[in-house]
Design a protein around this motif. Structure first.
Motif, PDB file in Angstrom:
ATOM      1  N   ILE A  81      10.585  24.697  -5.896  1.00 27.76           N
ATOM      2  CA  ILE A  81       9.009  25.113  -6.715  1.00 27.76           C
ATOM      3  C   ILE A  81       8.985  26.949  -5.616  1.00 27.76           C
ATOM      4  O   ILE A  81       8.430  28.041  -6.408  1.00 27.76           O
ATOM      5  N   ASN A  82       9.823  27.243  -4.911  1.00 25.07           N
ATOM      6  CA  ASN A  82       9.366  28.662  -3.982  1.00 25.07           C
ATOM      7  C   ASN A  82      10.340  29.117  -5.010  1.00 25.07           C
ATOM      8  O   ASN A  82      10.427  31.189  -5.378  1.00 25.07           O
ATOM      9  N   GLY A  83      11.666  29.357  -5.828  1.00 22.91           N
ATOM     10  CA  GLY A  83      12.629  29.703  -6.306  1.00 22.91           C
ATOM     11  C   GLY A  83      11.717  30.523  -7.187  1.00 22.91           C
ATOM     12  O   GLY A  83      11.981  31.054  -8.022  1.00 22.91           O
ATOM     13  N   TRP A  84      11.279  29.387  -8.348  1.00 20.19           N
ATOM     14  CA  TRP A  84      10.743  29.311  -9.392  1.00 20.19           C
ATOM     15  C   TRP A  84       9.045  30.423  -9.043  1.00 20.19           C
ATOM     16  O   TRP A  84       9.196  31.173  -9.973  1.00 20.19           O
ATOM     17  N   ARG A  85       8.796  30.009  -8.001  1.00 22.65           N
ATOM     18  CA  ARG A  85       7.219  31.053  -8.100  1.00 22.65           C
ATOM     19  C   ARG A  85       7.719  32.628  -8.565  1.00 22.65           C
ATOM     20  O   ARG A  85       7.523  33.462  -8.439  1.00 22.65           O
ATOM     21  N   LYS A  86       9.235  32.747  -7.301  1.00 20.91           N
ATOM     22  CA  LYS A  86       9.267  34.073  -7.458  1.00 20.91           C
ATOM     23  C   LYS A  86       9.879  35.109  -9.096  1.00 20.91           C
ATOM     24  O   LYS A  86       9.412  36.039  -9.299  1.00 20.91           O
ATOM     25  N   VAL A  87      10.580  33.832  -9.429  1.00 21.70           N
ATOM     26  CA  VAL A  87      10.231  34.119 -11.129  1.00 21.70           C
ATOM     27  C   VAL A  87       8.893  34.086 -11.442  1.00 21.70           C
ATOM     28  O   VAL A  87       9.043  35.490 -12.637  1.00 21.70           O
ATOM     29  N   THR A  88       8.255  33.617 -11.939  1.00 19.72           N
ATOM     30  CA  THR A  88       6.541  34.198 -12.226  1.00 19.72           C
ATOM     31  C   THR A  88       6.024  35.227 -11.633  1.00 19.72           C
ATOM     32  O   THR A  88       5.448  36.111 -12.399  1.00 19.72           O
ATOM     33  N   GLU A  89       6.110  35.029 -10.693  1.00 11.74           N
ATOM     34  CA  GLU A  89       6.170  36.717  -9.937  1.00 11.74           C
ATOM     35  C   GLU A  89       6.322  38.227 -10.245  1.00 11.74           C
ATOM     36  O   GLU A  89       5.419  38.877 -10.621  1.00 11.74           O
ATOM     37  N   ALA A  90       7.661  37.761 -10.348  1.00 10.43           N
ATOM     38  CA  ALA A  90       8.209  39.513 -11.603  1.00 10.43           C
ATOM     39  C   ALA A  90       7.814  39.090 -13.040  1.00 10.43           C
ATOM     40  O   ALA A  90       7.350  39.972 -13.063  1.00 10.43           O
ATOM     41  N   VAL A  91       7.507  38.003 -13.446  1.00  8.19           N
ATOM     42  CA  VAL A  91       7.981  38.026 -14.822  1.00  8.19           C
ATOM     43  C   VAL A  91       6.163  38.561 -15.541  1.00  8.19           C
ATOM     44  O   VAL A  91       5.426  39.210 -15.637  1.00  8.19           O
ATOM     45  N   HIS A  92       5.387  38.078 -14.608  1.00  8.26           N
ATOM     46  CA  HIS A  92       3.713  38.695 -14.175  1.00  8.26           C
ATOM     47  C   HIS A  92       3.746  39.982 -13.672  1.00  8.26           C
ATOM     48  O   HIS A  92       2.838  40.729 -14.321  1.00  8.26           O
ATOM     49  N   ALA A  93       4.421  40.582 -12.954  1.00  3.35           N
ATOM     50  CA  ALA A  93       4.437  41.828 -12.312  1.00  3.35           C
ATOM     51  C   ALA A  93       4.552  42.897 -13.447  1.00  3.35           C
ATOM     52  O   ALA A  93       3.825  44.173 -13.983  1.00  3.35           O
ATOM     53  N   ALA A  94       5.871  42.126 -14.491  1.00  8.86           N
ATOM     54  CA  ALA A  94       5.711  42.721 -15.730  1.00  8.86           C
ATOM     55  C   ALA A  94       4.688  43.130 -16.554  1.00  8.86           C
ATOM     56  O   ALA A  94       5.346  44.075 -17.956  1.00  8.86           O
TER      57      ALA A  94
END
Length: 375
Positions: A81-94
């Motif tokens: 979950i924590n690993g995926w959260r880094k992914v979604t944060e990066a996608v949303h920031a973009a």
């Protein structure tokens, strides 16, 4: 602008997208080991492709039992979950939007993933298929799937609960929704087809019973995350892996009708993409529209011209591109401006590092589309 239909905003039931170009789910097998944990490299890879109208993540197993390939990410542990959260944060920031594809492979697996135990399936019927397994030497190889163990009726409820829990985990990780993988010969698809399901209990036999497992999964997932945030992937005309069911079209249409009754946000059709593959009949597409009022996505070897045509004809609302996104992180801009597409290196598809993954550059000087949606 080339293919203008692909660049109109989409608003239909659960989807609000700035364009109709979707990044299809693609297994790339780069999760960190041990634990099958999403990484910063994966966050970089997905964020590079955030100008897609929607990103559908690579398939992610809902439990240890659901795994069938090496180094694929999961969505059942805190670290995942924590690993995926880094992914979604990066996608949303973009400026992007991203859903997680929920996966249980069923018989498309190997005992190496289950401490030597057999994979599970609706029935003890072997698929004519292989899965990718990394050996003790660190090298990945395709290996044959064995005959699986048939699930006991009482075990099915536990798997439905795994789907519910995984869907909740996906939302905790920051995803905008989830997609239930019910296609391509994996567990839910195995329940749908008489060629892989010869059960005599409440989950086998008639179409009504074979659709039951999908309906139960969709019900708990929609309750967990919201029906509008839930999609389902189906594969009506794909027959590989021993899945050539004689009444699959009637089964898919019944599934679509039930999913529509649940107000599921979208259906995602996985279509055959090999040379001389069967074409999806237009009358099926019209019938599906009558059975399902949510958004319909299609994927399977589409180019910009075919994608424009099917959206313009209102036979699909969006088109998912897989392989073109591998070497073209700016695929939407390249399509919009009719720029040539780069080729990908097939030797780097599964496993490895940034090479052949996040090191494909956007076209130099190519006008970029904004990924942010007003919709």
């Amino acid at each position: 602008m080339l293919a203008p239909a692909l660049f109109s905003p989409l608003r239909r039931r659960g989807l609000a997208l700035p364009n109709r170009i979707v990044m299809a789910p693609m297994t790339r097998s780069r999760a960190a080991q041990p634990g099958d944990i999403p990484t910063a490299l994966m966050a970089e890879y997905y964020a590079q492709r955030a100008s897609a109208g929607l990103i559908i993540s690579e398939a992610s197993q809902i439990s240890c039992q659901g795994q069938g390939y090496s180094h694929t990410p999961g969505i059942y542990s805190a670290a995942q979950i924590n690993g995926w959260r880094k992914v979604t944060e990066a996608v949303h920031a973009a400026g992007g939007r991203m859903v997680l594809q929920l996966w249980h492979v069923g018989r498309m697996s190997h005992p190496v993933f289950h401490d030597g135990a057999l994979p599970v399936a609706p029935s003890a019927l072997a698929p004519d298929a292989q899965v990718w397994v990394v050996g003790s030497d660190g090298i990945g190889r395709m290996v044959d799937c064995p005959t699986p163990r048939a699930l006991e009726t009482a075990e099915i409820a536990d798997i439905v609960e795994d789907y519910r829990r995984a869907a909740g985990n996906a939302m905790a990780a920051g995803f905008d929704g989830v997609e239930i993988h019910a296609a391509n010969g994996y567990l839910i698809d195995q329940f749908l087809r008489s060629t892989s399901n010869n059960r005599t209990d409440a989950y086998g036999g008639s179409i009504d019973k074979r659709v039951r497992f999908l309906e139960e999964v969709a019900l708990v997932v929609a309750h967990e995350v919201g029906a509008a945030r839930t999609g389902v992937r189906l594969a009506p005309y794909i027959t590989a892996r021993g899945m050539a069911c004689p009444d699959i079209i009637d089964t898919i249409l019944e599934a679509a009708r039930r999913l529509d009754a649940l107000d599921i946000g979208y259906l995602h059709l996985s279509e055959a993409d090999w040379d001389d593959a069967p074409q999806v009949p237009e009358d099926f597409r019209h019938t599906l529209r009558r059975h399902f009022d949510g958004a319909i996505l299609v994927a399977g070897g589409y180019d910009a011209e075919r994608a424009q045509a099917i959206v313009q004809a209102d036979l699909a609302d969006a088109v998912a591109f897989g392989r073109p996104f591998i070497a073209n992180p700016d695929l939407a801009a390249r399509i919009a401006h009719d720029h040539p597409l780069a080729d990908f290196d097939p030797t780097t598809l599964f496993g490895g590092d940034a090479r052949g993954y996040s090191d494909y550059p956007p076209r130099h000087g190519s006008p970029q589309l904004t990924a942010k949606a007003d919709a």
